[in-house]
Write an enzyme that holds these catalytic residues in place. Sequence first.
Site, PDB file in Angstrom:
ATOM      1  N   GLY A  55       0.818  -1.201   0.000  1.00 45.38           N
ATOM      2  CA  GLY A  55       0.000   0.000   0.000  1.00 45.38           C
ATOM      3  C   GLY A  55       0.853   1.252   0.000  1.00 45.38           C
ATOM      4  N   SER A  56       0.298   2.362  -0.465  1.00 40.01           N
ATOM      5  CA  SER A  56       1.000   3.643  -0.403  1.00 40.01           C
ATOM      6  C   SER A  56       0.894   4.253   0.998  1.00 40.01           C
ATOM      7  CB  SER A  56       0.399   4.617  -1.426  1.00 40.01           C
ATOM      8  OG  SER A  56       0.701   4.198  -2.730  1.00 40.01           O
ATOM      9  N   GLY A  57       1.627   5.313   1.206  1.00 32.74           N
ATOM     10  CA  GLY A  57       1.584   6.014   2.486  1.00 32.74           C
ATOM     11  C   GLY A  57       2.755   5.681   3.390  1.00 32.74           C
ATOM     12  N   HIS A  58       3.734   4.956   2.864  1.00 40.32           N
ATOM     13  CA  HIS A  58       4.874   4.540   3.685  1.00 40.32           C
ATOM     14  C   HIS A  58       6.206   5.013   3.112  1.00 40.32           C
ATOM     15  CE1 HIS A  58       2.154   1.987   5.921  1.00 40.32           C
ATOM     16  NE2 HIS A  58       1.806   1.318   4.841  1.00 40.32           N
ATOM     17  N   ASP A 111      -1.904  -8.120   0.376  1.00 34.62           N
ATOM     18  CA  ASP A 111      -0.689  -8.191  -0.436  1.00 34.62           C
ATOM     19  C   ASP A 111      -0.410  -9.645  -0.807  1.00 34.62           C
ATOM     20  OD1 ASP A 111      -0.805  -5.716   0.790  1.00 34.62           O
ATOM     21  OD2 ASP A 111       1.337  -5.540   1.082  1.00 34.62           O
ATOM     22  N   HIS A 219      -0.235   0.710  10.396  1.00 35.31           N
ATOM     23  CA  HIS A 219      -1.561   1.193   9.978  1.00 35.31           C
ATOM     24  C   HIS A 219      -2.438   1.464  11.191  1.00 35.31           C
ATOM     25  CE1 HIS A 219       0.003  -1.692   6.939  1.00 35.31           C
ATOM     26  NE2 HIS A 219      -0.197  -0.656   6.163  1.00 35.31           N
TER      27      HIS A 219
END
Lengths: 332, 332
Positions: A55-58, A111, A219
């Site tokens: 996922g994005s945001g990392h 994932d 998260h």
Amino acid sequence: MKKLMNAPADFVDEMLDGLTAAYPASFVRDGESRRVIRRAEGARQGKVGVVSGGGSGHLPLFTGYVGKGLLDSCSIGNVFEGPTVDSCIEAIKLADGGKGVLRLYGNYGGDRMNFDMAGEFLEDEIKTTTVLGTDDIASAGPNEMGKRRGVAGIIYAYKAAGAKAEDGASLEAVTEIAQRTVDATRTIGVALNPCLVPGAAQPSFTIGEDEIEMGMGIHGEPGIWRDKLKPADEVADEMVKRLLDDAPKGRGSRVSVLVNSLGATPLEELLIVYRRVASQLSAAGTQIVLPLVGHYATSMEMAGLSISLCFLDEEIEALLRKPAESPFWRVA
Amino acid sequence: MKKLMNAPADFVDEMLDGLTAAYPASFVRDGESRRVIRRAEGARQGKVGVVSGGGSGHLPLFTGYVGKGLLDSCSIGNVFEGPTVDSCIEAIKLADGGKGVLRLYGNYGGDRMNFDMAGEFLEDEIKTTTVLGTDDIASAGPNEMGKRRGVAGIIYAYKAAGAKAEDGASLEAVTEIAQRTVDATRTIGVALNPCLVPGAAQPSFTIGEDEIEMGMGIHGEPGIWRDKLKPADEVADEMVKRLLDDAPKGRGSRVSVLVNSLGATPLEELLIVYRRVASQLSAAGTQIVLPLVGHYATSMEMAGLSISLCFLDEEIEALLRKPAESPFWRVA
């Protein structure tokens, strides 16, 4: 929580456009999905490919570790969501140099499902193997290692596997070193304040103005305890003790340490914590080599930090020391 | 606002201990005051020294830019307070290689007073010159350039002056290129949330949950306007317009761009903004070289970002391209 962004639905695509505009020599956006980042120079024939995704945001995880001696490509999901099957298929294809591809990513259900389906889809075409990042010691006990989530420590496996692949090793050998590096790495985090997924009505979790949570996931997954904020040394001491108590059996005395900001926590605080971690490890007879201090795996503007220890053997240390070409892999 | 720290009075010293522990090959703490960071290898005889300094809380500014091809030493004050005269004297002495020392720091009253006194104290011993960072276009109008404060853009002058000194140039030539680079650099920032000075009862400023302030200084100095949060593109467009409207007369068409997080603002948002800045500059016929995106000059956990443009001439560009040895000077 405020964000400098445009429409929430454009957050990831605009971020990727910015990444490739700022680093055109490093990263190229590719695939019909437009959700793959690959090395600018493309896959090298005769080299094992190493693929990640998530996922994005990392940032800089995962995409920022695409580069020579690291990853070949990366599939990119929406913020805190796994990448699509299509983008995983495309990432694997774009990493393929004819010697097979290692899928190396964090142990999260979405994932795993999508990377597995991508591997099955390609099985007649490209030989793939899987290694899952499982370094977060707060996410499951030592008897359930396979249930642990992957967090910042996965970058050690990227580096070791990427360097081994660059050396011309076989898919089996690259897979073995990736698994060995994951098995040698332990991480624990503390959270002080949440982040906000673009477009969400509420932050990722709530926490009191004077509270800290030990072991929270990237998260906002629940941690081990929540309590009043404590002095940095006390927090660092507990984190180091938990990491050493969980250390692999037969470990050597050399470790690399990663003190990683989850986002808002500034370098000043990372260094205050690093100072204590170094002194505690030294008192425990452990020698630090290749320390990493900074923003390596974040949750956007989440406040907090994680500490990872990678217990080195001779080969892992040698692979970590090899040159790597990414703006975001930085050893002191 | 929460901090992972110990006693507030120990914040800076513990941070410096962490910095030297994490980067022993780069940084050495020195001076009786223990508030000087110098290059590990010491001053080079026959080279002009370049010294900076300022208050803490802005890492990697100022200290992180000590290194070959950059600064020789740096004097370090408490958080948001100028360095003492003694530490300035020590920093200048430790940078001295017999060819004189350039004092290159931000235009703030306390820093100026103490660096001036240090220069006077040493005037029979070491020849010194001064160049002040004055890149913040929001802090005074174009008719009062000398009143402008120095912010993130000073790192361009560090790089140009440091490279010129490394090449063996005279104090006059190093001073000239530093001033020319300052004159060629413009910065403007936006703030979304404040930071907290360790031990302070209140954050550095207050701002509404849905507000943004254009032009705020790195210590919370008042900006140009405060309004409801706007889309990133709108904010970026105004910032670029203000920077271009203020550009030096006779500027060339090549610029380096620095999109700098003030602390909590994550890389994702910097990239979204960078993407728009790049497209606006391109539309204005300006070519970006050497883009910098990341944490270069912060105010601890302040949320917001700054954009700097360094308008290049042939010599400045060549000097920026030379190698530099600091873990924190990173060009894409």
